[in-house]
Design an enzyme around this catalytic site. Sequence first.
Site, PDB file in Angstrom:
ATOM      1  N   LYS A   1     -78.087  29.925  38.450  1.00  0.00           N
ATOM      2  CA  LYS A   1     -77.270  31.087  38.096  1.00  0.00           C
ATOM      3  C   LYS A   1     -76.075  30.673  37.234  1.00  0.00           C
ATOM      4  O   LYS A   1     -75.708  31.383  36.284  1.00  0.00           O
ATOM      5  CB  LYS A   1     -76.800  31.810  39.354  1.00  0.00           C
ATOM      6  CG  LYS A   1     -77.915  32.494  40.130  1.00  0.00           C
ATOM      7  CD  LYS A   1     -77.375  33.218  41.362  1.00  0.00           C
ATOM      8  CE  LYS A   1     -78.502  33.909  42.129  1.00  0.00           C
ATOM      9  NZ  LYS A   1     -78.006  34.602  43.346  1.00  0.00           N
TER      10      LYS A   1
ATOM     11  N   ARG B   1     -87.188  34.876  38.284  1.00  0.00           N
ATOM     12  CA  ARG B   1     -86.070  35.718  37.879  1.00  0.00           C
ATOM     13  C   ARG B   1     -85.541  35.358  36.494  1.00  0.00           C
ATOM     14  O   ARG B   1     -85.549  34.198  36.099  1.00  0.00           O
ATOM     15  CB  ARG B   1     -84.926  35.608  38.889  1.00  0.00           C
ATOM     16  CG  ARG B   1     -85.208  36.260  40.212  1.00  0.00           C
ATOM     17  CD  ARG B   1     -84.108  36.015  41.209  1.00  0.00           C
ATOM     18  NE  ARG B   1     -84.048  34.620  41.640  1.00  0.00           N
ATOM     19  CZ  ARG B   1     -83.260  34.157  42.603  1.00  0.00           C
ATOM     20  NH1 ARG B   1     -82.451  34.989  43.228  1.00  0.00           N
ATOM     21  NH2 ARG B   1     -83.286  32.886  42.925  1.00  0.00           N
TER      22      ARG B   1
ATOM     23  N   GLY C   1     -87.856  38.999  46.121  1.00  0.00           N
ATOM     24  CA  GLY C   1     -88.726  37.830  46.251  1.00  0.00           C
ATOM     25  C   GLY C   1     -88.620  36.864  45.087  1.00  0.00           C
ATOM     26  O   GLY C   1     -89.631  36.348  44.610  1.00  0.00           O
ATOM     27  N   ARG C   2     -87.406  36.613  44.593  1.00  0.00           N
ATOM     28  CA  ARG C   2     -87.185  35.770  43.410  1.00  0.00           C
ATOM     29  C   ARG C   2     -87.970  36.301  42.209  1.00  0.00           C
ATOM     30  O   ARG C   2     -88.509  35.544  41.401  1.00  0.00           O
ATOM     31  CB  ARG C   2     -87.531  34.298  43.672  1.00  0.00           C
ATOM     32  CG  ARG C   2     -86.654  33.636  44.727  1.00  0.00           C
ATOM     33  CD  ARG C   2     -86.746  32.109  44.669  1.00  0.00           C
ATOM     34  NE  ARG C   2     -88.099  31.636  44.861  1.00  0.00           N
ATOM     35  CZ  ARG C   2     -88.691  31.465  46.059  1.00  0.00           C
ATOM     36  NH1 ARG C   2     -88.009  31.745  47.170  1.00  0.00           N
ATOM     37  NH2 ARG C   2     -89.910  31.027  46.153  1.00  0.00           N
TER      38      ARG C   2
ATOM     39  N   ARG D   1     -70.721  38.101  42.373  1.00  0.00           N
ATOM     40  CA  ARG D   1     -71.908  37.658  43.099  1.00  0.00           C
ATOM     41  C   ARG D   1     -73.134  38.295  42.451  1.00  0.00           C
ATOM     42  O   ARG D   1     -73.174  39.512  42.241  1.00  0.00           O
ATOM     43  CB  ARG D   1     -71.815  38.075  44.577  1.00  0.00           C
ATOM     44  CG  ARG D   1     -73.128  38.023  45.371  1.00  0.00           C
ATOM     45  CD  ARG D   1     -73.578  36.638  45.671  1.00  0.00           C
ATOM     46  NE  ARG D   1     -74.831  36.622  46.448  1.00  0.00           N
ATOM     47  CZ  ARG D   1     -75.559  35.542  46.652  1.00  0.00           C
ATOM     48  NH1 ARG D   1     -75.171  34.381  46.145  1.00  0.00           N
ATOM     49  NH2 ARG D   1     -76.660  35.592  47.357  1.00  0.00           N
TER      50      ARG D   1
ATOM     51  N   HIS E   1     -76.671  39.133  43.368  1.00  0.00           N
ATOM     52  CA  HIS E   1     -77.459  39.187  44.606  1.00  0.00           C
ATOM     53  C   HIS E   1     -78.798  39.861  44.328  1.00  0.00           C
ATOM     54  O   HIS E   1     -78.851  41.036  43.955  1.00  0.00           O
ATOM     55  CB  HIS E   1     -76.708  39.963  45.688  1.00  0.00           C
ATOM     56  CG  HIS E   1     -77.363  39.891  47.038  1.00  0.00           C
ATOM     57  ND1 HIS E   1     -77.030  38.924  47.971  1.00  0.00           N
ATOM     58  CD2 HIS E   1     -78.337  40.636  47.609  1.00  0.00           C
ATOM     59  CE1 HIS E   1     -77.764  39.087  49.063  1.00  0.00           C
ATOM     60  NE2 HIS E   1     -78.585  40.125  48.845  1.00  0.00           N
ATOM     61  N   SER E   2     -79.882  39.104  44.493  1.00  0.00           N
ATOM     62  CA  SER E   2     -81.223  39.664  44.310  1.00  0.00           C
ATOM     63  C   SER E   2     -81.599  40.483  45.533  1.00  0.00           C
ATOM     64  O   SER E   2     -81.462  40.022  46.671  1.00  0.00           O
ATOM     65  CB  SER E   2     -82.241  38.541  44.095  1.00  0.00           C
ATOM     66  OG  SER E   2     -81.945  37.829  42.920  1.00  0.00           O
TER      67      SER E   2
ATOM     68  N   GLN F   1     -75.650  36.893  53.559  1.00  0.00           N
ATOM     69  CA  GLN F   1     -75.026  36.535  52.290  1.00  0.00           C
ATOM     70  C   GLN F   1     -74.476  37.768  51.585  1.00  0.00           C
ATOM     71  O   GLN F   1     -73.378  37.719  51.011  1.00  0.00           O
ATOM     72  CB  GLN F   1     -76.042  35.846  51.376  1.00  0.00           C
ATOM     73  CG  GLN F   1     -76.248  34.367  51.639  1.00  0.00           C
ATOM     74  CD  GLN F   1     -77.020  33.721  50.509  1.00  0.00           C
ATOM     75  OE1 GLN F   1     -78.022  34.251  50.042  1.00  0.00           O
ATOM     76  NE2 GLN F   1     -76.557  32.574  50.052  1.00  0.00           N
TER      77      GLN F   1
ATOM     78  N   CYS G   1     -84.879  34.872  56.337  1.00  0.00           N
ATOM     79  CA  CYS G   1     -83.972  34.466  55.265  1.00  0.00           C
ATOM     80  C   CYS G   1     -82.534  34.718  55.713  1.00  0.00           C
ATOM     81  O   CYS G   1     -82.287  35.204  56.811  1.00  0.00           O
ATOM     82  CB  CYS G   1     -84.281  35.241  53.981  1.00  0.00           C
ATOM     83  SG  CYS G   1     -83.998  37.019  54.131  1.00  0.00           S
TER      84      CYS G   1
ATOM     85  N   ASP H   1     -89.423  30.155  40.380  1.00  0.00           N
ATOM     86  CA  ASP H   1     -88.477  31.270  40.413  1.00  0.00           C
ATOM     87  C   ASP H   1     -88.756  32.139  39.193  1.00  0.00           C
ATOM     88  O   ASP H   1     -88.633  31.682  38.053  1.00  0.00           O
ATOM     89  CB  ASP H   1     -87.039  30.749  40.381  1.00  0.00           C
ATOM     90  CG  ASP H   1     -86.010  31.812  40.723  1.00  0.00           C
ATOM     91  OD1 ASP H   1     -86.259  33.001  40.443  1.00  0.00           O
ATOM     92  OD2 ASP H   1     -84.940  31.450  41.270  1.00  0.00           O
TER      93      ASP H   1
END
Length: 382
Positions: free
Chosen positions: A326, A300, A265-266, A221, A223-224, A242, A237, A298
């Site tokens: 992703k 990221r 925050g992306r 996973r 995960h941000s 998640q 959110c 986005d």
Amino acid sequence: MRQVERSIFDLRRGLPVLIRSSSPQTDNSHPATLVAPLEGMSDDALKRLAEHAGNPCSLIVTRHRLEVLGIDTEHESMALPIGEHDSAAQVIDWACARHPKSQPAADEIANACDGDVAGLSLMRRGLLIPAAITAPVTDERLAAIEARIKDGSLLAIDTDAVADYENNAPYFLKRISAADVPLDDAPRSRFVLFREADGMREHLAIVIGDPEQWADAVPVRLHSACLTGDLFGSLRCDCGEQLRSSVAKIADHGGGVLLYLAQEGRGIGLANKLRAYSLQDEGLDTVDADHVLGFGDDERSYNVALEMLAQLEIRRIELLTNNPTKIEAMSRGGVEVVQRSGVYGRVTHQNRRYLTAKATRAGHWLDQVLGATPEDAEAADR
């Protein structure tokens, strides 16, 4: 690289830096440009910047921000001229207000030079508002500027150094420390901390179970980090649910890895995420709110995740995600995504609009949860 890192920290402190152009001089380039952050800018600071440079200042903003101002362009950034009577508050308004009180003159907007673009890149890296106040230095003022550089009161970098830093920073990731941290849903878990070269961001790999017993396609996973959701249980959110669901799912699958990435925050950082929340309270969705601040859909990059997986010697994965980006990022980086599994939280009245925007604007696979009726959401809230 060290000078770039120091420059980022100076900008975060509200100090200007000098960016020297590494490119041959053209009509749209300058040998040296003073660059200052928008945050904390005052009328006095704006005036001093122009005086030190010997030239008027400009505001450098992104294509997304220009679109908010009603200005269409194919360029990724442009320069808005700042007149001697324009106040710092007015300039800040141009850069990030949803409804600016005034508009810069569209016919005076110019292309950003390479020093301007490098300055904007440093703002992003420093998690500042993606806008820069710049002023090209005249030949007459260059000696005074060089004296400040020599006595250490002003840092100088060149555009090539900024570009190299942007391209290579994620690949200088160092494994710093590790410890066993038993979790509720995964008692056998080990936290491994990685630090980026500039020291600003730290990322965690939560290694669950015994790597010798993992499946051939390791459950992973990405995960941000979400301080508001993961730690405080924000209803705006589904991130916290998640996160915990992913840990439990990886443990149920016999173990794997959760990469906890410092990409709040992306990728825009906590300060800007809170600014975006305020804009969402005015009726914008999560994507449009980021655009108002000058960010893209986005921000990221998953290069750091690829580097972490490489250091953990993981090349085949089952990716726990609802985000097609992703999967594309992992595949482009040489990690084989054998299978995808969805990870969901509850749909609430407070997060439905956010989840809907992720599905409709970014293509996230959320049909399974967004099909819930408002009554279902209300029951879930209870």
